[in-house]
Scaffold this active site. Structure first.
Site, PDB file in Angstrom:
ATOM      1  N   HIS A   9       0.794  -1.068  -0.111  1.00 61.71           N
ATOM      2  CA  HIS A   9      -0.151   0.099  -0.141  1.00 61.71           C
ATOM      3  C   HIS A   9       0.949   1.071  -0.143  1.00 61.71           C
ATOM      4  O   HIS A   9       1.895   1.346   0.621  1.00 61.71           O
ATOM      5  CB  HIS A   9      -1.142  -0.122   1.278  1.00 61.71           C
ATOM      6  CG  HIS A   9      -1.771   1.353   1.200  1.00 61.71           C
ATOM      7  ND1 HIS A   9      -1.580   2.409   1.879  1.00 61.71           N
ATOM      8  CD2 HIS A   9      -3.280   1.029   1.187  1.00 61.71           C
ATOM      9  CE1 HIS A   9      -2.470   3.107   1.716  1.00 61.71           C
ATOM     10  NE2 HIS A   9      -3.550   2.571   1.337  1.00 61.71           N
TER      11      HIS A   9
ATOM     12  N   ARG B 206      -2.876   1.282  -4.554  1.00 62.72           N
ATOM     13  CA  ARG B 206      -2.555  -0.085  -4.709  1.00 62.72           C
ATOM     14  C   ARG B 206      -2.728  -0.763  -6.118  1.00 62.72           C
ATOM     15  O   ARG B 206      -3.304   0.005  -6.756  1.00 62.72           O
ATOM     16  CB  ARG B 206      -3.363  -1.063  -3.583  1.00 62.72           C
ATOM     17  CG  ARG B 206      -2.999  -0.736  -1.973  1.00 62.72           C
ATOM     18  CD  ARG B 206      -4.270  -1.367  -1.159  1.00 62.72           C
ATOM     19  NE  ARG B 206      -5.300  -0.584  -1.249  1.00 62.72           N
ATOM     20  CZ  ARG B 206      -6.546  -1.006  -0.836  1.00 62.72           C
ATOM     21  NH1 ARG B 206      -6.606  -2.359  -0.486  1.00 62.72           N
ATOM     22  NH2 ARG B 206      -7.634  -0.420  -1.019  1.00 62.72           N
TER      23      ARG B 206
ATOM     24  N   LYS C  92      -6.453  -0.212  -8.112  1.00 59.49           N
ATOM     25  CA  LYS C  92      -7.275   0.659  -7.442  1.00 59.49           C
ATOM     26  C   LYS C  92      -7.004   1.991  -8.554  1.00 59.49           C
ATOM     27  O   LYS C  92      -6.503   2.214  -9.530  1.00 59.49           O
ATOM     28  CB  LYS C  92      -6.754   0.991  -5.967  1.00 59.49           C
ATOM     29  CG  LYS C  92      -6.827  -0.360  -5.197  1.00 59.49           C
ATOM     30  CD  LYS C  92      -8.178  -0.417  -4.845  1.00 59.49           C
ATOM     31  CE  LYS C  92      -8.451  -1.650  -3.937  1.00 59.49           C
ATOM     32  NZ  LYS C  92      -9.539  -1.933  -3.523  1.00 59.49           N
TER      33      LYS C  92
ATOM     34  N   ASP D 162      -5.764   8.544  -7.196  1.00 62.03           N
ATOM     35  CA  ASP D 162      -6.223   9.276  -5.922  1.00 62.03           C
ATOM     36  C   ASP D 162      -5.067  10.353  -5.839  1.00 62.03           C
ATOM     37  O   ASP D 162      -3.836  10.269  -5.684  1.00 62.03           O
ATOM     38  CB  ASP D 162      -6.272   8.482  -4.687  1.00 62.03           C
ATOM     39  CG  ASP D 162      -6.825   9.167  -3.368  1.00 62.03           C
ATOM     40  OD1 ASP D 162      -6.811  10.546  -3.480  1.00 62.03           O
ATOM     41  OD2 ASP D 162      -7.394   8.701  -2.558  1.00 62.03           O
TER      42      ASP D 162
ATOM     43  N   CYS E 164      -4.249  12.163  -3.241  1.00 57.24           N
ATOM     44  CA  CYS E 164      -3.193  12.168  -2.077  1.00 57.24           C
ATOM     45  C   CYS E 164      -2.000  11.455  -2.372  1.00 57.24           C
ATOM     46  O   CYS E 164      -0.937  11.548  -1.889  1.00 57.24           O
ATOM     47  CB  CYS E 164      -4.064  11.603  -0.800  1.00 57.24           C
ATOM     48  SG  CYS E 164      -4.085  10.039  -0.735  1.00 57.24           S
ATOM     49  N   TYR E 165      -2.035  10.358  -3.151  1.00 59.52           N
ATOM     50  CA  TYR E 165      -0.747   9.476  -3.417  1.00 59.52           C
ATOM     51  C   TYR E 165       0.215  10.280  -4.424  1.00 59.52           C
ATOM     52  O   TYR E 165       1.390   9.760  -4.683  1.00 59.52           O
ATOM     53  CB  TYR E 165      -1.252   8.194  -4.072  1.00 59.52           C
ATOM     54  CG  TYR E 165      -1.948   7.532  -3.220  1.00 59.52           C
ATOM     55  CD1 TYR E 165      -1.497   6.758  -2.090  1.00 59.52           C
ATOM     56  CD2 TYR E 165      -3.459   6.962  -3.454  1.00 59.52           C
ATOM     57  CE1 TYR E 165      -2.184   6.001  -1.392  1.00 59.52           C
ATOM     58  CE2 TYR E 165      -4.066   6.205  -2.516  1.00 59.52           C
ATOM     59  CZ  TYR E 165      -3.356   5.774  -1.392  1.00 59.52           C
ATOM     60  OH  TYR E 165      -4.219   5.057  -0.505  1.00 59.52           O
TER      61      TYR E 165
ATOM     62  N   ASP F 278      -9.403  14.534  -4.286  1.00 61.25           N
ATOM     63  CA  ASP F 278      -8.743  13.179  -4.626  1.00 61.25           C
ATOM     64  C   ASP F 278      -8.819  12.959  -6.148  1.00 61.25           C
ATOM     65  O   ASP F 278      -7.937  12.459  -6.544  1.00 61.25           O
ATOM     66  CB  ASP F 278      -9.771  11.997  -4.173  1.00 61.25           C
ATOM     67  CG  ASP F 278     -10.006  10.736  -4.567  1.00 61.25           C
ATOM     68  OD1 ASP F 278      -9.234  10.573  -5.482  1.00 61.25           O
ATOM     69  OD2 ASP F 278     -10.739  10.040  -3.931  1.00 61.25           O
TER      70      ASP F 278
ATOM     71  N   ASP G 255     -11.015  18.939   0.456  1.00 54.34           N
ATOM     72  CA  ASP G 255     -10.662  18.676   1.880  1.00 54.34           C
ATOM     73  C   ASP G 255      -9.320  19.421   2.113  1.00 54.34           C
ATOM     74  O   ASP G 255      -8.538  19.034   1.240  1.00 54.34           O
ATOM     75  CB  ASP G 255     -11.056  17.339   2.457  1.00 54.34           C
ATOM     76  CG  ASP G 255     -10.374  16.181   1.602  1.00 54.34           C
ATOM     77  OD1 ASP G 255      -9.110  16.150   1.778  1.00 54.34           O
ATOM     78  OD2 ASP G 255     -11.030  15.352   1.022  1.00 54.34           O
TER      79      ASP G 255
ATOM     80  N   HIS H 198      -6.452  16.265   1.311  1.00 62.15           N
ATOM     81  CA  HIS H 198      -6.212  16.380  -0.190  1.00 62.15           C
ATOM     82  C   HIS H 198      -5.442  17.465  -0.677  1.00 62.15           C
ATOM     83  O   HIS H 198      -4.857  17.622  -1.614  1.00 62.15           O
ATOM     84  CB  HIS H 198      -7.362  15.975  -1.085  1.00 62.15           C
ATOM     85  CG  HIS H 198      -7.887  14.465  -0.889  1.00 62.15           C
ATOM     86  ND1 HIS H 198      -8.869  13.822  -0.038  1.00 62.15           N
ATOM     87  CD2 HIS H 198      -7.082  13.305  -1.441  1.00 62.15           C
ATOM     88  CE1 HIS H 198      -8.802  12.525  -0.133  1.00 62.15           C
ATOM     89  NE2 HIS H 198      -7.865  12.084  -1.097  1.00 62.15           N
TER      90      HIS H 198
END
Length: 386
Positions: free
Chosen positions: A198, A241, A244, A247, A249-250, A302, A309, A312
């Protein structure tokens, strides 16, 4: 009506607005500082994350190179002081139990402020007591007394201990081997041994090993193969991952690994490493963040269709900073997509605060003695007898 925030607590809101067109531009619009609010019904889930709100917003501001007014900085310090537990460490809010995650957020926020008042908030002796209270015999850490074990806790503990000069070999005995056991057949790291790799856990485990000086013990080539495969070919952003969705944040949790791997492989003698670029598509990541992750009224998110938010906003900006800046003070190269106004300040890939704030905090706390290791270890052993 339920009100999760006391009248004395302060949350500071900043809004980041974009002007459209080919060259998207960040503009800070009206940071509403010293704004006393109650958490609404929808945001009461953040009741135990108030130091995180301070960190996410302060770090977003420092990346945007927006100065924090002295009065606001002092108010944040006093609020975080109320989050500090009498037994050491910081809680998610005043009167709550100490927890490694808000401890990490609070220490980072105080280091961003970087004043004597901010540094003096941190009770280093009790912080060390708290770290010993959550240390496990196998080298892992629980997130709070009686809480869960995962690799986040090892990173949070190593981060705050190294920034505040309370890191000792005894405190992190066996931690390296425990983190190494989290690297699986995929190449990334899982939260605990035996689970799926992850992005967030991989960053935490790798960064913790960098702090401990043991990153070379990872299978670096397998880790590199795993993380570069997480950048999506179409979107340009990263997934957390395998199989998936992308996103925002990654953009930090995955892209932030590449500077750590670059440094580790350089130390291992890899001669083919670039002196100008990290080992991912930096421009593609910038395009994803600038074109797909911005809310027209401010803040980042995201992916398209999701709400903005502060979490993020912070990590999209952190990833954008990583994608813009290569190297360090001695060797620095920039890749800025669009106008110069899109340029953010660099962020430290281990601590995720600006590098000068890391240096300033480390220099401050190095002037202070390391608390007595045996005293704190014996106190922890005694408390475990009851």
């Amino acid at each position: 009506k339920l009100k999760a925030e006391s009248q004395y607590s302060v949350i500071y809101f900043c809004y980041i607005k974009t002007r459209g067109g080919k060259n998207n531009r960040f503009e800070l619009v009206t940071p509403v500082t010293n704004y006393r609010v109650f958490l609404s019904f929808r945001t009461q889930c953040l009741d135990a994350s108030r130091p995180w709100l301070c960190f996410w917003i302060l770090h977003s501001l420092e990346l945007l190179e927006e100065p924090i007014p002295a009065a606001v900085a002092s108010d944040v310090c006093q609020f975080l002081a109320r989050c500090q537990s009498p037994t050491g460490g910081f809680a998610g809010g005043p009167g709550q139990h100490a927890h490694l995650a808000p401890t990490y957020a609070a220490v980072n926020a105080l280091c961003i402020i970087g004043t004597e008042e901010a540094y003096n908030i941190i009770d280093r002796e009790k912080l060390l007591d708290f770290l010993w209270s959550v240390k496990q015999p196998d080298g892992s850490f629980v997130m709070h007394v009686g809480g869960e074990v995962d690799v986040r806790s090892a990173y949070c503990a190593a981060s705050v201990a190294s920034l505040t000069n309370i890191l000792t070999p005894k405190l992190f005995e066996n931690t390296t081997n425990w983190i190494l056991s989290c690297q699986n057949w995929e190449g990334g790291l899982s939260g605990v041994p035996g689970l799926e790799a992850h992005g967030g856990y991989t960053f935490c485990g790798t960064a913790a090993l960098v702090i401990l000086g043991k990153e070379h013990m990872l299978d670096l080539k397998a880790l590199l193969r795993w993380v570069v495969s997480r950048q999506m070919r179409f979107e340009g952003g990263f997934q957390g991952r395998c199989n998936k969705l992308v996103d925002g944040c990654y953009s930090f949790w995955q892209a932030g690994l590449l500077p750590l791997l670059h440094r580790a492989l350089f130390k291992e003698g890899e001669s083919e490493l670039s002196r100008q670029r990290w080992m991912f598509e930096q421009q593609a990541l910038q395009e994803y963040i600038l074109l797909c992750c911005q809310n027209p009224t401010g803040g980042l998110l995201d992916k398209p269709g999701k709400s903005r938010d502060f979490y993020h906003t912070c990590y999209c900006l952190s990833g954008l900073s990583i994608a813009q800046h290569f190297g360090n003070v001695d060797l620095h190269h920039e890749i800025i997509l669009g106008r110069e106004e899109n340029r953010l300040a660099p962020t430290h890939p281990v601590y995720n605060i600006c590098p000068e704030k890391v240096a300033q905090a480390v220099q401050h706390f190095l002037r202070l003695p390391v608390p007595d290791v045996n005293k704190h270890k014996n106190a922890n052993l005694l408390s475990n007898c009851f």
